[in-house]
Scaffold this active site. Structure first.
Site, short mmCIF file in Angstrom:
data_model
loop_
_atom_site.label_atom_id
_atom_site.label_comp_id
_atom_site.label_asym_id
_atom_site.label_seq_id
_atom_site.Cartn_x
_atom_site.Cartn_y
_atom_site.Cartn_z
CE1 TYR A 10 -4.00 2.09 0.66
CE2 TYR A 10 -2.74 3.07 2.46
CZ TYR A 10 -3.84 3.07 1.63
OH TYR A 10 -4.79 4.06 1.77
CE LYS A 22 -3.80 4.85 -1.52
NZ LYS A 22 -4.85 5.40 -2.41
P1 NAI Z 1 -13.51 2.27 1.31
O1 NAI Z 1 -13.04 0.86 1.34
O2 NAI Z 1 -14.52 2.70 2.30
O3 NAI Z 1 -14.03 2.63 -0.16
C1 NAI Z 1 -13.32 2.30 -1.31
C2 NAI Z 1 -14.28 2.10 -2.46
O4 NAI Z 1 -13.52 1.72 -3.61
C3 NAI Z 1 -15.30 0.97 -2.21
O5 NAI Z 1 -16.60 1.42 -2.50
C4 NAI Z 1 -14.85 -0.14 -3.15
O6 NAI Z 1 -15.93 -0.95 -3.62
C5 NAI Z 1 -14.21 0.66 -4.27
N1 NAI Z 1 -13.27 -0.14 -5.06
C6 NAI Z 1 -12.35 -1.02 -4.62
N2 NAI Z 1 -11.70 -1.61 -5.66
C7 NAI Z 1 -12.24 -1.07 -6.78
C8 NAI Z 1 -12.00 -1.26 -8.17
N3 NAI Z 1 -11.08 -2.14 -8.60
N4 NAI Z 1 -12.73 -0.53 -9.06
C9 NAI Z 1 -13.64 0.35 -8.63
N5 NAI Z 1 -13.94 0.56 -7.32
C10 NAI Z 1 -13.23 -0.13 -6.41
O7 NAI Z 1 -12.18 3.16 1.44
P2 NAI Z 1 -12.00 4.70 1.80
O8 NAI Z 1 -11.51 4.79 3.19
O9 NAI Z 1 -13.18 5.47 1.41
O10 NAI Z 1 -10.74 5.05 0.88
C11 NAI Z 1 -10.87 5.78 -0.33
C12 NAI Z 1 -9.48 6.18 -0.80
O11 NAI Z 1 -8.83 6.94 0.23
C13 NAI Z 1 -8.56 4.99 -1.07
O12 NAI Z 1 -7.73 5.27 -2.18
C14 NAI Z 1 -7.73 4.89 0.19
O13 NAI Z 1 -6.50 4.28 -0.02
C15 NAI Z 1 -7.58 6.36 0.56
N6 NAI Z 1 -7.26 6.64 1.94
C16 NAI Z 1 -8.16 6.36 2.95
C17 NAI Z 1 -7.82 6.68 4.27
C18 NAI Z 1 -8.76 6.47 5.39
O14 NAI Z 1 -8.37 6.76 6.54
N7 NAI Z 1 -9.96 5.99 5.18
C19 NAI Z 1 -6.52 7.27 4.60
C20 NAI Z 1 -5.68 7.51 3.46
C21 NAI Z 1 -6.06 7.20 2.19
#
Ligand code: NAI
Length: 246
Positions: A154, A158
């Site tokens: 990851y 990133k």
């Molecule tokens: P989440 O798991 O709640 O949502 C991610 C969404 O992406 C889900 O709806 C999932 O179905 C979708 N997804 C996964 N693989 C996919 C694919 N191959 N094609 C299309 N959609 C796909 O995660 P969250 O927390 O909302 O994270 C969103 C972004 O923010 C990610 O890139 C994550 O790495 C980043 N992030 C999140 C943090 C956090 O604290 N929640 C911190 C730093 C970065």
């Protein structure tokens, strides 16, 4: 209405940060595309946006599949006529210490969190270049800036997003396209719900503002980077982390 008449796509917008982003962009007047591998949840988000009076469509798309990405963009332009804003948000984690990490865990995270941004950007700029206008935002992470235990895959992905963002800003500036990144710290979403309580407490202890962030606080940073208020900003990574990493 800062985004009146703009057309915006946020990948992975069925839940979590992506959902907060798409709701925020719609609230500023953008016509939006809710897209995710989870289509049923896209439909729920689409309904919520329509109930607020904004225009939305829902499209199933796996961002690691170039044909599905092409179809997402074609469906968007045939409905709304153009694409102004594209947020590369979809991402996953598959944590393991290096001694235990499998090739599959490594490849899945690099494909979903980094290669997808190469595919989506390469395809979406075909629609932005003719208009000499585009706003691209890539979601990275504090883990890509300082590393994180158990996340070699990851944090490598990133960190790669930050390098990709910087290079794209140099290549696409003359086309009227800005490319920036947002680096969230510890934000309260479905992804971070899985973290054990003890680790969550340790994380919060490290954050000068002494709390986890809200999805809307990340969405507000994205809104800034896709609006005219940031017109001279490109190649930048904006931290949204309560001071966790400075
Ligand atoms: P989440 O798991 O709640 O949502 C991610 C969404 O992406 C889900 O709806 C999932 O179905 C979708 N997804 C996964 N693989 C996919 C694919 N191959 N094609 C299309 N959609 C796909 O995660 P969250 O927390 O909302 O994270 C969103 C972004 O923010 C990610 O890139 C994550 O790495 C980043 N992030 C999140 C943090 C956090 O604290 N929640 C911190 C730093 C970065």
């Amino acid at each position: 209405m800062r985004l009146k008449d703009k057309v915006a796509i946020v990948t992975g917008s069925a839940q979590g940060l992506g959902k907060a982003m798409i709701l925020r962009l719609a609230s500023e007047g953008a016509k939006v595309v809710v897209t995710d591998i989870n289509y049923d949840s896209c439909l729920i988000v689409k309904k919520e946006i329509e109930q607020s009076g904004a225009e939305a469509i829902a499209i199933k798309c796996n961002v690691t599949n170039r044909d599905e990405v092409k179809s997402l963009l074609e469906q968007t332009t045939s409905k709304f006529g153009k694409i102004d804003i594209f947020v590369n948000n979809a991402g996953i984690t598959q944590d393991a210490q290096i001694t235990k990490m499998t090739d599959e865990q490594w490849d899945r995270v690099i494909d979903t969190d980094l290669k997808s941004m190469f595919i989506c950007t390469q395809e979406v700029i075909k629609f932005m270049i003719p208009n000499n206008y585009g706003k691209i935002v890539n979601i990275t992470s504090v883990a890509g800036q300082e590393g994180n235990f158990g996340q070699t895959n990851y944090s490598a992905a990133k960190s790669g997003v930050i390098g990709l963002t910087k290079t794209l800003s140099k290549e696409l500036g003359k086309r009227g396209i800005t490319v920036n990144a947002v680096a969230p710290g510890f934000i309260l979403t479905e992804m971070t719900e899985a973290i054990p309580d003890k680790i969550k407490e340790q994380l919060i202890e490290r954050i000068p503002l002494k709390r986890g962030g809200q999805p809307k606080e990340v969405a507000d940073a994205v809104l800034f980077l896709v609006s005219n208020e940031s017109s001279f900003i490109t190649g930048h990574t904006l931290n949204v982390n309560g001071g966790m990493y400075v």
